[in-house]
Design an enzyme around this catalytic site. Structure first.
Site, PDB file in Angstrom:
ATOM      1  N   LYS A 115       0.822  -1.223   0.000  1.00 32.52           N
ATOM      2  CA  LYS A 115       0.000   0.000   0.000  1.00 32.52           C
ATOM      3  C   LYS A 115       0.847   1.261   0.000  1.00 32.52           C
ATOM      4  O   LYS A 115       0.444   2.277  -0.568  1.00 32.52           O
ATOM      5  CB  LYS A 115      -0.987  -0.005   1.172  1.00 32.52           C
ATOM      6  N   LYS A 217      -4.689 -10.065  -6.046  1.00 33.19           N
ATOM      7  CA  LYS A 217      -5.933 -10.393  -5.334  1.00 33.19           C
ATOM      8  C   LYS A 217      -7.056  -9.445  -5.748  1.00 33.19           C
ATOM      9  O   LYS A 217      -6.798  -8.286  -6.104  1.00 33.19           O
ATOM     10  CB  LYS A 217      -5.700 -10.405  -3.827  1.00 33.19           C
ATOM     11  N   LYS A 220     -10.969  -3.990  -3.506  1.00 34.91           N
ATOM     12  CA  LYS A 220     -11.895  -2.861  -3.677  1.00 34.91           C
ATOM     13  C   LYS A 220     -11.214  -1.705  -4.371  1.00 34.91           C
ATOM     14  O   LYS A 220     -11.856  -0.907  -5.054  1.00 34.91           O
ATOM     15  CB  LYS A 220     -12.350  -2.332  -2.312  1.00 34.91           C
TER      16      LYS A 220
HETATM   17  N1  AQP Z   1      -9.480 -11.144  -2.643  1.00 33.91           N
HETATM   18  C1  AQP Z   1      -9.825 -11.599  -1.453  1.00 33.91           C
HETATM   19  N2  AQP Z   1     -10.042 -12.930  -1.266  1.00 33.91           N
HETATM   20  C2  AQP Z   1     -10.433 -13.421  -0.048  1.00 33.91           C
HETATM   21  N3  AQP Z   1     -10.636 -12.619   1.026  1.00 33.91           N
HETATM   22  C3  AQP Z   1     -10.428 -11.296   0.872  1.00 33.91           C
HETATM   23  N4  AQP Z   1     -10.537 -10.253   1.709  1.00 33.91           N
HETATM   24  C4  AQP Z   1     -10.223  -9.106   1.060  1.00 33.91           C
HETATM   25  N5  AQP Z   1      -9.909  -9.362  -0.203  1.00 33.91           N
HETATM   26  C5  AQP Z   1     -10.026 -10.723  -0.361  1.00 33.91           C
HETATM   27  C6  AQP Z   1     -10.952 -10.376   3.102  1.00 33.91           C
HETATM   28  O1  AQP Z   1     -12.058  -9.512   3.304  1.00 33.91           O
HETATM   29  C7  AQP Z   1     -12.023  -9.018   4.642  1.00 33.91           C
HETATM   30  C8  AQP Z   1     -12.208  -7.529   4.638  1.00 33.91           C
HETATM   31  O2  AQP Z   1     -11.157  -6.908   3.940  1.00 33.91           O
HETATM   32  P1  AQP Z   1     -10.881  -5.357   4.179  1.00 33.91           P
HETATM   33  O3  AQP Z   1     -11.843  -4.557   3.455  1.00 33.91           O
HETATM   34  O4  AQP Z   1     -10.824  -5.069   5.604  1.00 33.91           O
HETATM   35  O5  AQP Z   1      -9.426  -5.130   3.676  1.00 33.91           O
HETATM   36  P2  AQP Z   1      -8.635  -5.601   2.453  1.00 33.91           P
HETATM   37  O6  AQP Z   1      -8.131  -6.973   2.700  1.00 33.91           O
HETATM   38  O7  AQP Z   1      -7.605  -4.563   2.275  1.00 33.91           O
HETATM   39  O8  AQP Z   1      -9.696  -5.636   1.262  1.00 33.91           O
HETATM   40  P3  AQP Z   1      -9.539  -5.062  -0.179  1.00 33.91           P
HETATM   41  O9  AQP Z   1     -10.756  -5.402  -0.934  1.00 33.91           O
HETATM   42  O10 AQP Z   1      -8.255  -5.476  -0.793  1.00 33.91           O
HETATM   43  O11 AQP Z   1      -9.565  -3.512   0.084  1.00 33.91           O
HETATM   44  P4  AQP Z   1      -8.570  -2.408  -0.356  1.00 33.91           P
HETATM   45  O12 AQP Z   1      -8.566  -2.447  -1.854  1.00 33.91           O
HETATM   46  O13 AQP Z   1      -9.164  -1.175   0.216  1.00 33.91           O
HETATM   47  O14 AQP Z   1      -7.237  -2.765   0.219  1.00 33.91           O
HETATM   48  C9  AQP Z   1     -10.684  -9.463   5.235  1.00 33.91           C
HETATM   49  O15 AQP Z   1     -10.925 -10.601   6.046  1.00 33.91           O
HETATM   50  C10 AQP Z   1      -9.880  -9.851   4.042  1.00 33.91           C
HETATM   51  O16 AQP Z   1      -8.942 -10.870   4.342  1.00 33.91           O
END
Ligand code: AQP
Length: 354
Positions: A115, A217, A220
């Protein structure tokens, strides 16, 4: 003192639309654990300002993630649903953990490196300390189990490191106050105030990958909306995204081993398995030898069947803003009472005069 009572905690950031990865990696597990455990599910709005400080509408995003929790089947009466910033004890404990954790531990976190990118000096201090706040989210309830996707594994290991160091550094005070709990650390029996929390990372979709690049992965914050299926997508959008998903030209293999080095194919098989509640072996048994022109429409139909009702329910719940706000308010009060009980002991352990 008796062993820790099993308690589940997990959180989701209100940083954008929830996607299929969040749903399969986190939400489906949140729902499943409700029957066997007491659960606390949190919209972690304080985390969402670590990478980007100003959001167009953080409050609406917080409500939308709450609606997704409820639409997926989380019961806010039996369990606790709230947003993090309502319970200031998370920040209070995070500060103590900032003093327990070492800078070197934070510097090793792959999520921070991803990040922060190349311009690390310019990343917020909050982004570096993110895992310390996450440890506080979990440990302020002395939660024993955390369902998460595979990407959070390293942060949970760090949560255990923080708990272990706190328990060791304050072992004398914890013993004097008589508030230690016996627990196992591997084969060793130890005594401490915070549990060594277990991550719950299992199933065929612990890491759902981008539909445009099977090595990244699903996220969002990916600029391409085609890379993810949002929980708010309608049937046409879901079908279009699966049709356009990147794949190789080969048919699906007849053995699971044949998915090696085929990340896009492996991802779609994993998604199918998770959505239909079968193993990846079973999907390969059913579709091995078939072209993507056959597999993708079957996957699209399955995804629409599973996600459309959630999306409709999310819209219905989101329209009832008063209800969503009441859930968060009530959850915040109940969470706050639990967090304060922990912090009363933590303040005594650390030596803060109150
Ligand atoms: N691609 C994924 N596959 C499986 N699990 C996932 N999680 C996130 N992406 C995947 C799980 O979703 C929960 C919430 O995630 P979060 O929003 O707190 O943070 P993150 O992991 O940073 O999610 P994103 O979508 O990747 O958000 P951004 O783009 O903002 O960084 C967690 O349990 C995570 O493991």
């Amino acid at each position: 003192m008796t062993a820790f009572k099993p308690l589940v905690f997990s959180g989701v950031q209100p940083t954008g639309n929830l996607h299929l990865g969040n749903y399969l990696g986190a939400l489906t597990k949140f729902v499943a654990l409700q029957d066997s455990h007491d659960c606390i599910y949190c919209v972690v709005d304080m985390h969402s300002i670590t990478a980007q400080l100003v959001h167009a509408d953080l409050i609406e995003q917080t409500r939308s993630i709450t609606a997704a929790f409820l639409a997926s089947g989380i019961d806010p009466k039996k369990h606790i649903v709230f947003n993090q910033s309502r319970v200031p004890q998370h920040a209070e404990l995070a500060w103590i953990f900032n003093c327990v954790a070492r800078i070197g531990w934070m510097n090793r976190m792959t999520q921070f490196k991803d990040k922060a990118g190349k311009d690390r000096e310019n990343a917020s201090l909050g982004l570096l300390a993110y895992p310390s706040l996450m440890a506080a989210d979990i440990l302020v309830y002395r939660a024993t189990h955390v369902p998460v996707g595979d990407d959070q594994k390293q942060h949970l290991e760090l949560t255990r490191d923080i708990a272990t160091k706190f328990n060791n550094d304050f072992s004398g005070r914890i013993a004097d106050l008589g508030i230690g709990v016996d627990m196992m650390n591997g084969d060793e029996k130890v005594n401490g105030f915070f549990p060594l929390t277990e991550p719950l990372i299992e199933g065929p979709a612990t890491r759902v990958m981008s539909l445009r690049d099977g090595t990244k992965k699903m996220s969002k914050s990916d600029p391409s909306d085609l890379s993810r299926i949002n929980l708010t997508d309608d049937a046409d959008e879901i079908s279009k995204k699966i049709r356009k998903a990147k794949t190789d030209p080969e048919a699906l293999p007849s053995e699971l081993d044949g998915l090696k080095d085929r990340p896009e194919a492996e991802n779609l098989v994993g998604i199918f398995a998770a959505l239909s509640g079968v193993t990846r072996e079973q999907v390969i048994a059913d579709f091995g030898g078939q072209q993507f022109s056959v597999f993708k429409p079957a996957l699209a139909e399955l995804a629409v069947e599973k996600l459309a009702p959630i999306s409709a329910e999310m819209r219905r719940i989101s329209d009832d803003r008063a209800y969503v706000d009441a859930v968060l308010r009530d959850g915040g009060e109940r969470a706050g009472a639990l967090a304060e009980a922990t912090m009363k002991d933590v303040r005594r352990i650390v030596g803060f005069l109150h």
